[in-house]
Structures are given as C-alpha cells and as structure tokens.
Design a protein around this motif. Structure first.
Motif, short mmCIF file in Angstrom:
data_model
loop_
_atom_site.label_atom_id
_atom_site.label_comp_id
_atom_site.label_asym_id
_atom_site.label_seq_id
_atom_site.Cartn_x
_atom_site.Cartn_y
_atom_site.Cartn_z
N GLU A 11 0.95 -1.46 0.20
CA GLU A 11 0.01 0.07 0.33
C GLU A 11 0.91 0.66 0.09
O GLU A 11 0.75 1.94 -0.97
N GLY A 12 1.55 1.14 0.88
CA GLY A 12 3.10 2.25 1.01
C GLY A 12 3.62 2.64 -0.63
O GLY A 12 3.31 3.88 -0.73
N ASP A 13 4.39 1.40 -1.21
CA ASP A 13 4.69 1.37 -2.53
C ASP A 13 3.55 2.68 -3.59
O ASP A 13 3.32 3.05 -4.40
N LYS A 14 2.20 2.14 -3.58
CA LYS A 14 1.50 2.61 -4.47
C LYS A 14 1.08 3.86 -4.31
O LYS A 14 0.81 4.71 -5.45
N LEU A 15 0.53 4.38 -2.69
CA LEU A 15 0.60 5.53 -2.62
C LEU A 15 1.65 6.59 -2.99
O LEU A 15 1.36 7.67 -3.39
N THR A 16 2.62 5.93 -2.58
CA THR A 16 3.94 7.03 -2.83
C THR A 16 4.38 7.44 -4.42
O THR A 16 4.03 7.90 -4.91
N THR A 17 3.89 6.68 -5.61
CA THR A 17 3.73 6.65 -7.26
C THR A 17 2.70 7.39 -6.90
O THR A 17 3.00 8.51 -8.28
N GLU A 18 2.11 7.52 -5.96
CA GLU A 18 0.23 8.49 -6.02
C GLU A 18 0.52 9.97 -6.49
O GLU A 18 0.24 10.78 -7.17
N ARG A 19 1.04 9.72 -5.83
CA ARG A 19 1.19 11.07 -4.55
C ARG A 19 2.75 12.21 -4.29
O ARG A 19 2.43 12.98 -4.93
N GLN A 20 3.19 11.01 -5.46
CA GLN A 20 4.60 11.48 -6.23
C GLN A 20 4.77 11.61 -7.38
O GLN A 20 5.87 12.00 -7.95
N LYS A 21 3.49 10.71 -8.12
CA LYS A 21 4.10 11.33 -9.30
C LYS A 21 4.64 10.88 -10.00
O LYS A 21 5.39 10.95 -11.06
N ILE A 22 5.16 9.71 -9.30
CA ILE A 22 6.26 8.69 -10.06
C ILE A 22 5.51 7.67 -10.44
O ILE A 22 5.06 6.84 -10.62
N THR A 23 5.87 6.59 -11.56
CA THR A 23 5.54 5.21 -11.55
C THR A 23 6.33 4.61 -11.42
O THR A 23 7.87 4.80 -10.04
N SER A 24 6.42 3.10 -10.85
CA SER A 24 6.43 2.02 -9.86
C SER A 24 8.14 2.07 -10.29
O SER A 24 8.74 1.27 -9.79
N THR A 25 8.32 1.51 -11.76
CA THR A 25 9.46 1.51 -12.70
C THR A 25 10.76 2.55 -11.38
O THR A 25 11.41 2.34 -11.87
N ASP A 26 10.02 3.87 -11.55
CA ASP A 26 10.90 4.73 -10.57
C ASP A 26 11.03 4.84 -9.30
O ASP A 26 12.78 4.51 -9.40
N LEU A 27 10.19 4.33 -8.66
CA LEU A 27 10.37 3.97 -7.75
C LEU A 27 12.05 2.71 -7.42
O LEU A 27 12.04 2.75 -6.43
N MET A 28 11.06 1.27 -8.50
CA MET A 28 12.24 0.57 -8.73
C MET A 28 13.99 1.19 -8.75
O MET A 28 14.69 1.17 -8.16
N GLU A 29 13.36 1.96 -9.74
CA GLU A 29 15.40 2.60 -9.66
C GLU A 29 15.83 2.86 -8.49
O GLU A 29 16.50 2.88 -8.44
N ARG A 30 15.09 3.97 -8.02
CA ARG A 30 15.71 4.83 -6.67
C ARG A 30 15.56 3.65 -5.00
O ARG A 30 16.97 3.43 -4.95
N ALA A 31 14.85 2.82 -5.91
CA ALA A 31 15.10 1.14 -4.78
C ALA A 31 17.43 0.54 -4.86
O ALA A 31 17.93 0.44 -4.30
N GLY A 32 16.82 0.68 -6.67
CA GLY A 32 18.40 -0.34 -6.45
C GLY A 32 19.38 1.13 -7.28
O GLY A 32 20.38 0.00 -5.76
N ILE A 33 19.22 2.13 -6.55
CA ILE A 33 19.59 2.72 -7.30
C ILE A 33 20.67 2.97 -5.37
O ILE A 33 22.42 2.98 -5.32
N GLN A 34 19.96 3.06 -4.48
CA GLN A 34 20.28 3.16 -2.42
C GLN A 34 21.35 2.21 -2.77
O GLN A 34 22.06 1.64 -1.43
N ILE A 35 20.98 0.86 -3.48
CA ILE A 35 21.84 -0.71 -3.00
C ILE A 35 23.10 -0.20 -3.33
O ILE A 35 23.96 -1.13 -2.91
N PHE A 36 22.85 -0.13 -4.87
CA PHE A 36 24.17 0.84 -5.10
C PHE A 36 24.96 1.28 -4.78
O PHE A 36 26.47 1.60 -4.56
N ASN A 37 24.92 2.57 -4.28
CA ASN A 37 25.25 3.15 -2.80
C ASN A 37 25.74 3.04 -1.85
O ASN A 37 27.57 2.72 -1.72
N TRP A 38 25.12 2.41 -1.36
CA TRP A 38 25.88 0.87 -0.25
C TRP A 38 26.71 0.05 -0.32
O TRP A 38 28.06 -0.36 0.60
N ILE A 39 26.78 0.15 -1.52
CA ILE A 39 27.78 -1.29 -2.30
C ILE A 39 29.38 -0.02 -2.27
O ILE A 39 30.55 -0.33 -2.28
#
Length: 521
Positions: A11-39
């Motif tokens: 539900e949080g993922d869904k509301l985030t894409t709606e309220r921030q006007k991004i796609t689920s692919t954008d949210l996935m990109e954001r998550a993947g980048i955070q993992i990359f930054n950590w590594i």
C-alpha cells in the motif's frame, strides 16, 4: 521504528507513486540506486567478482537496477536470471531491457534444465540475492533450492535484497534449505518482523534498512502492529526530575519473594529497583533473608515473614506504589496458598515474575484476580506453562496476544530480542547481548520495571523503557567483562550509565554522512 506488514508495504508503494507522481519503475530505480550506493560506498570500485542473481518479479527487477549501475561504474559483475516461472513482472521486463543496453554480456538465463555446473563462485566473491522478495507464498522448487545450496557451499559473502530469498514475512519455513543464508540483508524502508524471531532471524546475520523515499505521511500516520524500540523511541518516555522533588515523589516498591537459598533474587530485584530511580524499596522475605538484605543493600528496608525458609503469610502495613512479586519465591503448597490470599486482597499494580508465574500457571483461575495491565515477565518455559505449547514463533505471538487481551495484561517475552506484548501490539527491543544469559538477569529486570512504575511511568511505557535500559546497561558493561564473565550485578551497575547514554549524541562517521544524501546516478 514501525515495522510494516507485507500488505502495508504494498500500500505504501502504491500511495508513493500516486502522491509523488512517479511510476513503479521509477520507485524501483530509486531502490536499486540505494543498494548500489551502499555497495559502492564500501567497495570503491574494487574488482571483486559480484554475482547478482535476479528472480523474475520485482525483487529481481531491483537486482537488475543494481547490476546495471554496477556495470556502468566498472565493477566486475555477472548477472543471472533465475527463470523460475513464466510470470514476469512489468518492471522486471523494463529493467531487463535496460541492462541489455549497457552490457555486452547479457544476463545469463538459468532454468530447471541447468545443473549450475557453469556457475563458478569462489569464497572471496560476493553474491547478491535478488531472487524472491516479500511476495513469496510457497516454497521454491527443487532446482532453485539447489541454487541456494550452491550459495552456501561457495561460502561467499551473500547480500540479500529486502529479505533473504525463500523467507516468508508472515510464517515460518518448513525446510530451512529453501532459504538463502544471508550475511547481510538490505531491507527497504524498515526491517521485517522475521529478522527478530528465533526461528527466522538466523537467516540473516545482519540487516540494515534503506530509505527509498516512501511517502512520509503514510509512514507517519499508518499504525502498525509491530514497533522496533531503540533510543529514539524511548527517549520521549523519560521523565526528568525537578529541583525540589524528594524521595516520596518517586514511589515505593515492594519486592515480595525469596526462600531459603534464593534470597539473592530479592537482593538483585530490590537493588535494581533503587538503581532505576524508585524513591523507596522494601523487601518482603522469609526470616532467612533479613541479615543478607540488611547487610548487602543498606538502602533497602526489610519486612519478614514469621516463617524462616518460605513465605507463608503476607502481612505488611506499608502502602507500596507497586509490588514486584515472584523472584526466588518458591512454589510450596503453603506459599501457593499465601500467594492466592495476597492476590484476593491486593490493591497495588503488580509486576509478576518467576515462581509467581508458575503458581498462576498451576491455578489459572487466579489470572482473573490480576489488576489491569499487570506486567508478566516469563522466560520461555514459564511462558509455555502459562499459555500452552506452540508450534512456531508466529503461533506463540498470536497466543500471547490472545492471552493479553483476555486478561488485559502486559506480557514480556524474554529473549535475544525481548518482545513486549499488549493487546495486539508488539514492541521489539534492540538492546542486549548473549552475556545476559546468566542467573539473576530476569530478577534485575523485574526490579527495573517495578522501579519505573513506582516513579509514575504508565505500565506499558515502564516495561518498554525498562527492557531497553536493562539491555543497554548490559551492552555498556560488556566492554569490561565480556560475554562469559557478565553477571546480573554488573547489569545493575550499568543502569546509571544507560540513563546517561540516552542523552549522548552519536558521532556521525563520514560513511554515515555519505549515506545520508543518496546519490542519484
């Protein structure tokens, strides 16, 4: 920190894409980048072989985003697609196309026809596990299980994305070989409940939560069943003292317990109650406890039973603020009868531990005599006697919640991550260490809880705060004694330092500063 359920995460993922006007692919990109930054922060371009194993759902999509950024930054990376079904998610397919555009070496496709002989992973390599996420609802098939076994055999450092693959978020696994054994898990936004339960915590040695920018209003305003308790959560509970306060402002604790050979339990609980801040403490014991207590703790007052070795008649004239009962009490027939009589006339809040819990278990009708929000602090066997056997950790939690609601009591499940349960809410403690597995540690905790209730803390807050202080004290004194030599008295000695630590500001490392502002690639 709130721990969100699987359904709340979706539900949080869904509301985030709606309220921030991004796609689920954008949210996935954001998550993947955070993992990359950590590594990237840790490896700084080191050419250690990295094997990224991606499933074909959204967890695999996260892995593909990571692999793409590793490739574009010059890392030595091999990407594999664990083609375990024909149901590919939309975002996985998008990122599968994207990684093919940046690499000459397309991801290696693995299927049930593979025997994995072509996969060579050395002990010095790194495995990234992005096969299954939180949506898994059935065991992996045999060939995926064989892949996970190859991970284990390699002994390579294994980093799991969100959860170790094969681990459910809301139930235990039937076959441990179906789950990846992760050295480290990077969990999106918050950790998962399974990281803290004995049967499931073993699948990741360490974890860390990565902020992927889920909608703040959703995170703040959504109630969760589980909360993780650390300094940030307990600091607002702290009650500062006023300049003109006196001992009468901080309550009077009665520690009721002890028997021949077990007066030390009363000694520990009484001293812990004082160290936690109670204004007055009285110990009620058999006669055999008098000299011991008066000599060991001059600050504690002592009232004795007429019986030399056991409590057989509870009679006192003081008016305690709270009574901690059970430590070293014994379960003789005379003590049981006296305990029942005490419950029938008692007017004070109770903290119940040890043999008092065992006496309640033997005669469960007595549970109806407990005041509202009585605190019970059982260790595992005492809990089993109280609520009955359970088949797994999730059933245990459900049984404790039902017990708490039925009798309107607070139950503390003691363990490596002690869990305070009240009604349908769980509060998981983060302090403490294996050195606390020592005689008397529980007696100390009973004293601290009682001392906080005496000072005016609400019963639930007192329990949560006490468990934190108890564990933090043990963490502080551990530096001087180590696991094997830590004893219960040392924990009492560290309570004051645990209070002081509440107001210490952590030193922020350069690494933490780098992580505080995620880099967008």
């Amino acid at each position: 920190m709130k721990l969100f359920s699987k359904e709340q995460i979706y539900e949080g993922d869904k509301l985030t894409t709606e309220r921030q006007k991004i796609t689920s692919t954008d949210l996935m990109e954001r998550a993947g980048i955070q993992i990359f930054n950590w590594i990237h922060t840790r490896m700084q371009g080191a050419q250690v072989p990295i094997h990224v194993f991606c499933g074909i759902g959204n967890n695999g999509g996260d892995g593909l985003v990571l692999a793409r950024h590793l490739v574009t930054h010059g890392y030595n990376v091999v990407t594999y697609i664990v083609n375990c079904s024909d149901k590919r998610s939309k975002d996985f397919l998008i990122n599968y196309d994207r990684i093919k555009n940046v690499s000459k070496e397309w991801p290696k496709m693995l299927s049930c026809k593979n025997d994995f002989s072509e996969i060579i992973i050395k002990e010095e390599d790194i495995i990234v596990d992005a096969v299954f996420g939180i949506g898994l609802n059935r065991p992996p098939n045999d060939w995926v299980k064989a892949l996970f076994e190859q991970f284990r055999v390699s002994k390579a450092f294994t980093l799991s994305i969100d959860v170790p693959s094969g681990l459910y978020t809301d139930k235990v696994v039937e076959d441990e070989k179906n789950v990846v054994n992760a050295n480290y898990t990077l969990s999106f936004q918050t950790p998962k409940l399974v990281f803290f339960l004995p049967e499931t915590a073993k699948f990741t040695v360490q974890w860390e939560a990565l902020d992927i920018g889920i909608d703040r209003d959703y995170l703040i305003n959504t109630d969760t069943e589980v909360e993780l308790i650390s300094k940030h959560e307990v600091l607002p509970l702290y009650k500062p003292r006023q300049k003109f306060s006196h001992k009468g402002d901080f309550g009077h604790v009665l520690i009721l317990g002890g028997s021949y050979g077990k007066i030390g339990a009363v000694n520990l609980a009484s001293k812990a109650a004082l160290s936690s801040g109670a204004g007055l403490v009285t110990a009620y014991t058999p006669k055999c406890g008098y000299q011991s207590l008066q000599s060991a703790i001059p600050e504690v007052m002592v009232v004795t039973d007429n019986d030399e070795t056991h409590i057989s008649n509870i009679d006192f004239t003081i008016e305690p603020t709270v009574t901690g009962v059970g430590v070293g009490l014994g379960t003789s027939a005379r003590t049981a009868k006296t305990f029942e009589a005490f419950l029938k006339t008692n007017k004070t809040p109770l903290v119940i531990d040890a043999d008092a819990i065992n006496l309640l278990s033997k005669k469960k009708a007595l549970l109806k005599l407990l005041p509202e929000q009585t605190v019970l602090t059982p260790h595992p066997k005492e809990l089993e006697r109280l609520i009955g056997k359970w088949s797994n950790d999730f059933e245990k939690l459900n049984k404790v919640k039902e017990f708490s609601k039925k009798y309107n009591v607070i139950v503390l499940i003691k363990g490596a991550n002690s869990i305070t349960v009240y009604q349908d809410k769980l509060y998981i403690n983060t302090t403490g260490n294996p050195g606390m597995a020592t005689a008397g540690s529980g007696d100390v905790l009973t004293g601290i809880i009682s001392g906080l209730i005496a000072q005016g803390y609400e019963h639930l807050s007192a329990t949560i705060f006490a468990v934190y202080l108890h564990g933090k004290s043990a963490d502080i004194v551990l530096e001087d004694y180590g696991y094997q030599s830590l004893i219960a008295s040392h924990i009492i000695d560290g309570v004051g330092k645990a209070y002081i630590d509440l107001f210490k500001q952590p030193e922020q490392s350069k690494e933490a500063e780098q992580q505080a502002e995620p880099k967008q690639q």
